[in-house]
Motif scaffolding. Structure first.
Motif, PDB file in Angstrom:
ATOM      1  N   ILE A 186       0.860  -1.184   0.000  1.00 42.32           N
ATOM      2  CA  ILE A 186       0.000   0.000   0.000  1.00 42.32           C
ATOM      3  C   ILE A 186       0.893   1.230   0.000  1.00 42.32           C
ATOM      4  CG2 ILE A 186      -0.281   0.018   2.524  1.00 42.32           C
ATOM      5  CD1 ILE A 186      -3.187   1.065   1.952  1.00 42.32           C
ATOM      6  N   CYS A 187       0.585   2.150  -0.888  1.00 37.07           N
ATOM      7  CA  CYS A 187       1.342   3.390  -1.035  1.00 37.07           C
ATOM      8  C   CYS A 187       0.437   4.567  -0.670  1.00 37.07           C
ATOM      9  CB  CYS A 187       1.806   3.578  -2.478  1.00 37.07           C
ATOM     10  SG  CYS A 187       2.864   2.274  -3.101  1.00 37.07           S
ATOM     11  N   ALA A 188       0.960   5.463   0.141  1.00 36.77           N
ATOM     12  CA  ALA A 188       0.215   6.658   0.527  1.00 36.77           C
ATOM     13  C   ALA A 188       0.749   7.856  -0.244  1.00 36.77           C
ATOM     14  CB  ALA A 188       0.343   6.897   2.027  1.00 36.77           C
ATOM     15  N   CYS A 189      -0.149   8.618  -0.816  1.00 40.18           N
ATOM     16  CA  CYS A 189       0.201   9.837  -1.540  1.00 40.18           C
ATOM     17  C   CYS A 189      -0.671  10.965  -1.027  1.00 40.18           C
ATOM     18  CB  CYS A 189      -0.023   9.666  -3.040  1.00 40.18           C
ATOM     19  SG  CYS A 189       0.964   8.358  -3.796  1.00 40.18           S
ATOM     20  N   HIS A 190      -0.119  12.156  -0.997  1.00 38.15           N
ATOM     21  CA  HIS A 190      -0.907  13.322  -0.587  1.00 38.15           C
ATOM     22  C   HIS A 190      -1.516  13.957  -1.832  1.00 38.15           C
ATOM     23  CE1 HIS A 190      -2.190  17.004   1.334  1.00 38.15           C
ATOM     24  NE2 HIS A 190      -1.983  16.386   2.495  1.00 38.15           N
ATOM     25  N   THR A 191      -2.782  14.293  -1.734  1.00 42.54           N
ATOM     26  CA  THR A 191      -3.476  14.865  -2.886  1.00 42.54           C
ATOM     27  C   THR A 191      -2.799  16.140  -3.392  1.00 42.54           C
ATOM     28  OG1 THR A 191      -5.031  15.977  -1.394  1.00 42.54           O
ATOM     29  CG2 THR A 191      -5.721  13.854  -2.318  1.00 42.54           C
ATOM     30  N   ASP A 192      -2.234  16.935  -2.502  1.00 36.42           N
ATOM     31  CA  ASP A 192      -1.567  18.168  -2.923  1.00 36.42           C
ATOM     32  C   ASP A 192      -0.377  17.896  -3.834  1.00 36.42           C
ATOM     33  OD1 ASP A 192      -3.379  19.616  -1.424  1.00 36.42           O
ATOM     34  OD2 ASP A 192      -1.979  20.030   0.213  1.00 36.42           O
ATOM     35  N   ASP A 193       0.291  16.750  -3.653  1.00 36.72           N
ATOM     36  CA  ASP A 193       1.468  16.413  -4.450  1.00 36.72           C
ATOM     37  C   ASP A 193       1.106  15.976  -5.867  1.00 36.72           C
ATOM     38  OD1 ASP A 193       2.981  16.875  -2.157  1.00 36.72           O
ATOM     39  OD2 ASP A 193       3.093  14.753  -1.633  1.00 36.72           O
ATOM     40  N   LEU A 194      -0.135  15.580  -6.090  1.00 35.81           N
ATOM     41  CA  LEU A 194      -0.534  15.022  -7.383  1.00 35.81           C
ATOM     42  C   LEU A 194      -1.081  16.072  -8.341  1.00 35.81           C
ATOM     43  CD1 LEU A 194      -2.125  11.750  -6.011  1.00 35.81           C
ATOM     44  CD2 LEU A 194       0.186  12.084  -6.910  1.00 35.81           C
ATOM     45  N   GLY A 195      -1.429  17.234  -7.834  1.00 33.08           N
ATOM     46  CA  GLY A 195      -1.804  18.361  -8.675  1.00 33.08           C
ATOM     47  C   GLY A 195      -3.099  18.183  -9.445  1.00 33.08           C
ATOM     48  N   ALA A 196      -3.186  18.923 -10.537  1.00 33.95           N
ATOM     49  CA  ALA A 196      -4.418  19.016 -11.323  1.00 33.95           C
ATOM     50  C   ALA A 196      -4.738  17.740 -12.091  1.00 33.95           C
ATOM     51  CB  ALA A 196      -4.327  20.193 -12.294  1.00 33.95           C
ATOM     52  N   ASP A 197      -3.788  16.806 -12.170  1.00 38.20           N
ATOM     53  CA  ASP A 197      -4.044  15.554 -12.877  1.00 38.20           C
ATOM     54  C   ASP A 197      -4.850  14.569 -12.038  1.00 38.20           C
ATOM     55  OD1 ASP A 197      -2.672  16.260 -15.258  1.00 38.20           O
ATOM     56  OD2 ASP A 197      -0.771  15.889 -14.240  1.00 38.20           O
ATOM     57  N   LEU A 198      -5.119  14.924 -10.781  1.00 39.25           N
ATOM     58  CA  LEU A 198      -5.949  14.099  -9.909  1.00 39.25           C
ATOM     59  C   LEU A 198      -7.388  14.581 -10.013  1.00 39.25           C
ATOM     60  CD1 LEU A 198      -5.901  11.837  -7.707  1.00 39.25           C
ATOM     61  CD2 LEU A 198      -5.879  13.708  -6.037  1.00 39.25           C
ATOM     62  N   LYS A 199      -8.262  13.675 -10.384  1.00 39.11           N
ATOM     63  CA  LYS A 199      -9.690  13.989 -10.537  1.00 39.11           C
ATOM     64  C   LYS A 199     -10.501  13.106  -9.594  1.00 39.11           C
ATOM     65  CE  LYS A 199      -8.629  16.381 -14.264  1.00 39.11           C
ATOM     66  NZ  LYS A 199      -8.295  17.765 -14.104  1.00 39.11           N
ATOM     67  N   TRP A 200     -11.557  13.668  -9.039  1.00 40.68           N
ATOM     68  CA  TRP A 200     -12.482  12.910  -8.177  1.00 40.68           C
ATOM     69  C   TRP A 200     -13.694  12.580  -9.018  1.00 40.68           C
ATOM     70  CZ3 TRP A 200     -11.353  11.507  -3.180  1.00 40.68           C
ATOM     71  CH2 TRP A 200     -10.160  12.037  -2.660  1.00 40.68           C
ATOM     72  N   GLU A 201     -13.935  11.264  -9.212  1.00 38.99           N
ATOM     73  CA  GLU A 201     -14.993  10.833 -10.115  1.00 38.99           C
ATOM     74  C   GLU A 201     -15.847   9.750  -9.463  1.00 38.99           C
ATOM     75  OE1 GLU A 201     -12.884  11.609 -14.369  1.00 38.99           O
ATOM     76  OE2 GLU A 201     -12.192   9.826 -13.281  1.00 38.99           O
ATOM     77  N   PRO A 202     -17.142   9.712  -9.800  1.00 37.60           N
ATOM     78  CA  PRO A 202     -18.024   8.704  -9.213  1.00 37.60           C
ATOM     79  C   PRO A 202     -17.648   7.296  -9.660  1.00 37.60           C
ATOM     80  CG  PRO A 202     -19.259  10.167 -10.697  1.00 37.60           C
ATOM     81  CD  PRO A 202     -17.842  10.623 -10.688  1.00 37.60           C
ATOM     82  N   SER A 203     -17.753   6.386  -8.720  1.00 38.56           N
ATOM     83  CA  SER A 203     -17.490   4.974  -8.999  1.00 38.56           C
ATOM     84  C   SER A 203     -18.479   4.146  -8.187  1.00 38.56           C
ATOM     85  CB  SER A 203     -16.039   4.631  -8.667  1.00 38.56           C
ATOM     86  OG  SER A 203     -15.712   3.344  -9.130  1.00 38.56           O
ATOM     87  N   ARG A 204     -17.993   3.172  -7.396  1.00 40.50           N
ATOM     88  CA  ARG A 204     -18.871   2.279  -6.636  1.00 40.50           C
ATOM     89  C   ARG A 204     -19.970   3.044  -5.913  1.00 40.50           C
ATOM     90  NH1 ARG A 204     -13.868  -0.445  -4.731  1.00 40.50           N
ATOM     91  NH2 ARG A 204     -14.084   0.744  -2.817  1.00 40.50           N
TER      92      ARG A 204
END
Length: 112
Positions: free
Chosen positions: A57-75
């Motif tokens: 398991i890898c932990a990443c901070h959302t701030d480090d991922l920038g604008a390429d991170l999108k929140w999208e509906p799934s399950r």
């Protein structure tokens, strides 16, 4: 906010050795890297990795991922974080191998 990516050991080894990874086969097929929040990761493990050994398991901070991170509906319509580019090793805040107990993966205490 921390989000989590579950990788198989060989995928983690690839990320660690090359400095980036385009994702697991499902990520490549979908065109983005699937992440989960702390509240979602246990269900992700149960649904997509049941019984699998050698997971990291890898932990990443959302701030480090920038604008390429999108929140999208799934399950069930819940919003899931999706990264639309390669994940870079320098963006992984920490990683840890997952252990199994009673046939289920045990999340590290630091999953928050």
């Amino acid at each position: 906010m921390l989000i989590y990516k579950v990788l198989r050991a060989e995928e983690w080894a690839d990320l660690a050795s090359t400095g980036q990874i385009a994702g697991a086969p499902v990520d490549l097929a979908d065109g983005f890297i699937h992440f989960s929040t702390a509240d979602q990761v246990a269900e992700t493990l149960a649904k997509h990795f049941a019984g699998a050994a050698d997971l990291v398991i890898c932990a990443c901070h959302t701030d480090d991922l920038g604008a390429d991170l999108k929140w999208e509906p799934s399950r069930g319509g819940a919003l899931f974080p999706h990264l639309y580019r390669a994940l870079r090793l320098k963006e992984v805040r920490w990683q840890e191998g997952l252990v199994m107990a009673g046939g289920q993966h045990v999340l590290p205490d630091r999953v928050e």
